[in-house]
Design a protein around this motif. Structure first.
Motif, short mmCIF file in Angstrom:
data_model
loop_
_atom_site.label_atom_id
_atom_site.label_comp_id
_atom_site.label_asym_id
_atom_site.label_seq_id
_atom_site.Cartn_x
_atom_site.Cartn_y
_atom_site.Cartn_z
N ASN A 146 0.82 -1.21 0.00
CA ASN A 146 0.00 0.00 0.00
C ASN A 146 0.86 1.26 0.00
OD1 ASN A 146 -2.53 -1.19 -0.02
ND2 ASN A 146 -3.26 -0.06 1.77
N ILE A 147 1.97 1.21 0.72
CA ILE A 147 2.83 2.38 0.84
C ILE A 147 4.00 2.29 -0.14
CG2 ILE A 147 4.44 3.60 2.36
CD1 ILE A 147 1.41 1.80 3.78
N ASP A 148 4.67 1.14 -0.18
CA ASP A 148 5.87 1.01 -1.00
C ASP A 148 5.58 1.13 -2.49
OD1 ASP A 148 7.41 0.66 1.25
OD2 ASP A 148 7.48 -1.53 1.11
N GLN A 149 4.41 0.65 -2.92
CA GLN A 149 4.09 0.67 -4.35
C GLN A 149 2.88 1.53 -4.66
OE1 GLN A 149 4.57 -2.94 -6.65
NE2 GLN A 149 5.27 -4.06 -4.85
N GLY A 150 2.41 2.27 -3.68
CA GLY A 150 1.27 3.15 -3.90
C GLY A 150 1.71 4.56 -4.24
N PRO A 151 0.75 5.45 -4.43
CA PRO A 151 1.07 6.84 -4.79
C PRO A 151 1.40 7.71 -3.58
CG PRO A 151 -1.30 6.55 -4.71
CD PRO A 151 -0.70 5.20 -4.40
N HIS A 152 1.53 7.07 -2.42
CA HIS A 152 1.66 7.83 -1.19
C HIS A 152 3.12 8.17 -0.89
CE1 HIS A 152 -2.40 6.43 -0.91
NE2 HIS A 152 -2.00 5.17 -0.83
N GLY A 153 3.35 9.36 -0.41
CA GLY A 153 4.71 9.80 -0.10
C GLY A 153 5.12 9.46 1.31
N GLY A 154 5.16 8.20 1.65
CA GLY A 154 5.57 7.78 2.98
C GLY A 154 4.40 7.65 3.94
N LEU A 155 4.72 7.22 5.15
CA LEU A 155 3.67 6.93 6.13
C LEU A 155 2.87 8.16 6.53
CD1 LEU A 155 5.24 4.29 8.56
CD2 LEU A 155 3.43 3.96 6.88
N ARG A 156 3.53 9.30 6.70
CA ARG A 156 2.80 10.49 7.12
C ARG A 156 1.80 10.92 6.05
NH1 ARG A 156 2.96 14.40 10.95
NH2 ARG A 156 2.20 16.47 10.34
N TRP A 157 2.25 10.92 4.80
CA TRP A 157 1.34 11.27 3.71
C TRP A 157 0.18 10.29 3.66
CZ3 TRP A 157 -1.29 9.85 -0.53
CH2 TRP A 157 -1.63 10.82 -1.47
N TYR A 158 0.49 9.00 3.79
CA TYR A 158 -0.55 7.96 3.76
C TYR A 158 -1.54 8.17 4.90
CZ TYR A 158 -2.56 3.23 3.95
OH TYR A 158 -3.42 2.16 3.97
N ALA A 159 -1.02 8.48 6.08
CA ALA A 159 -1.90 8.70 7.23
C ALA A 159 -2.87 9.84 6.97
CB ALA A 159 -1.06 8.98 8.47
N GLU A 160 -2.36 10.93 6.42
CA GLU A 160 -3.20 12.11 6.21
C GLU A 160 -4.18 11.94 5.06
OE1 GLU A 160 -2.74 16.94 5.38
OE2 GLU A 160 -0.96 15.66 5.56
N LYS A 161 -3.72 11.36 3.96
CA LYS A 161 -4.54 11.31 2.75
C LYS A 161 -5.40 10.06 2.64
CE LYS A 161 -2.73 15.17 1.32
NZ LYS A 161 -3.51 16.43 1.35
N ALA A 162 -4.95 8.95 3.23
CA ALA A 162 -5.67 7.69 3.04
C ALA A 162 -6.41 7.21 4.28
CB ALA A 162 -4.69 6.59 2.59
N LEU A 163 -6.12 7.79 5.44
CA LEU A 163 -6.70 7.25 6.67
C LEU A 163 -7.51 8.25 7.48
CD1 LEU A 163 -3.74 5.06 8.01
CD2 LEU A 163 -5.69 4.36 6.61
N LEU A 164 -7.12 9.49 7.49
CA LEU A 164 -7.76 10.48 8.34
C LEU A 164 -9.24 10.65 7.95
CD1 LEU A 164 -7.00 12.45 10.65
CD2 LEU A 164 -6.59 14.18 8.90
#
Length: 252
Positions: A224-242
């Motif tokens: 989800n993070i390594d091959q996704g469009p997300h810029g690391g865990l913080r970006w993923y947390a803000e854009k995909a989870l919040l």
């Protein structure tokens, strides 16, 4: 795996499920004749299907799930007999093991539980209806019923191999899904050949909470993070989870 009494064989003589209070469309059972592990419809579910299937949980112990049609079910190579019981695993131990195997240092531990103010089953129905609307990516998904005690157990009950390159025994991931059920009101809504969709009745509300959940997601599904469009865990947390009521996982 500890199973509930399996009511699916009754659909052989009652294919519409009328005895369960259902009106099932044409479909088919999969698995041994005396102990099938899955019923799936032949045609697209449509937005109304989830609500129509929900009574089966109460009347027959059968839980609904949507199945993607990216590949035929024969290609999924379902192997329920190969899976262990989710109850045999501890979610925190599973996640810590995955985290450590990636050399990420000390496991930060599980995210705190959120207050579940929304009924998780209603939240799941809302997500299922949305995903099967025309134009959405699961508009052609098939309706299915699985004899499972908990929504989290569905992947193990049907022997789903979507995360095969990450974990051979999906029951270990189901232990994590059970924990998410308890902490976030999560429900398994859909499966494709290699994707899992989960509804979330109580998603993280702050960036700090989302960051803690992001660490769990990275252990659970690093692609989800390594091959996704997300810029690391913080970006993923803000854009995909919040404040996000749907979690989607994909394994390469």
């Amino acid at each position: 795996m500890a199973m509930i009494p399996n009511q699916l064989p009754k659909l052989v003589s009652d294919p519409t499920g009328r005895s369960f209070g259902l009106d099932l469309p044409p479909g088919a059972l999969r698995g041994p004749a005396d102990d099938p592990y899955l019923w799936s419809g032949h045609g697209p579910a449509g937005p109304a299907a989830w609500g129509a299937l929900r009574p089966a949980a109460r009347t027959a112990g059968l839980l609904p799930v949507l199945l993607g049609v990216d590949r035929s079910l024969e290609e999924w190579e379902l192997e329920p007999g190969r899976m262990s019981d989710p109850a045999d695993h501890e979610a925190d131990e599973v996640l810590a093991g995955f985290w450590g195997s990636r050399g990420e240092g000390g496991w930060p531990g599980p995210a705190p539980a959120q207050p579940v103010d929304t009924d998780p089953d209603r939240a799941a129905a809302t997500v299922a209806e949305m995903l099967t609307e025309p134009g959405f990516w699961l508009e052609d998904a098939r309706p299915a019923l699985v004899p499972a005690r908990r929504s989290a157990d569905i992947p193990a009950v049907i022997g789903w191999g979507g995360p095969l390159n990450h974990e051979n025994d999906v029951a270990r991931l189901c232990a994590v899904l059970r924990s998410w059920e308890d902490r976030f009101g999560a429900r398994v809504v859909a499966l494709t050949f290699d994707q899992l969709v989960v509804s979330v009745a109580a998603p993280p509300r702050t960036l700090e909470e989302a960051g803690a959940v992001a660490a769990e997601h990275y252990a659970f599904c690093p692609d989800n993070i390594d091959q996704g469009p997300h810029g690391g865990l913080r970006w993923y947390a803000e854009k995909a989870l919040l404040d996000t009521p749907v979690w989607t996982f994909w394994w390469d």
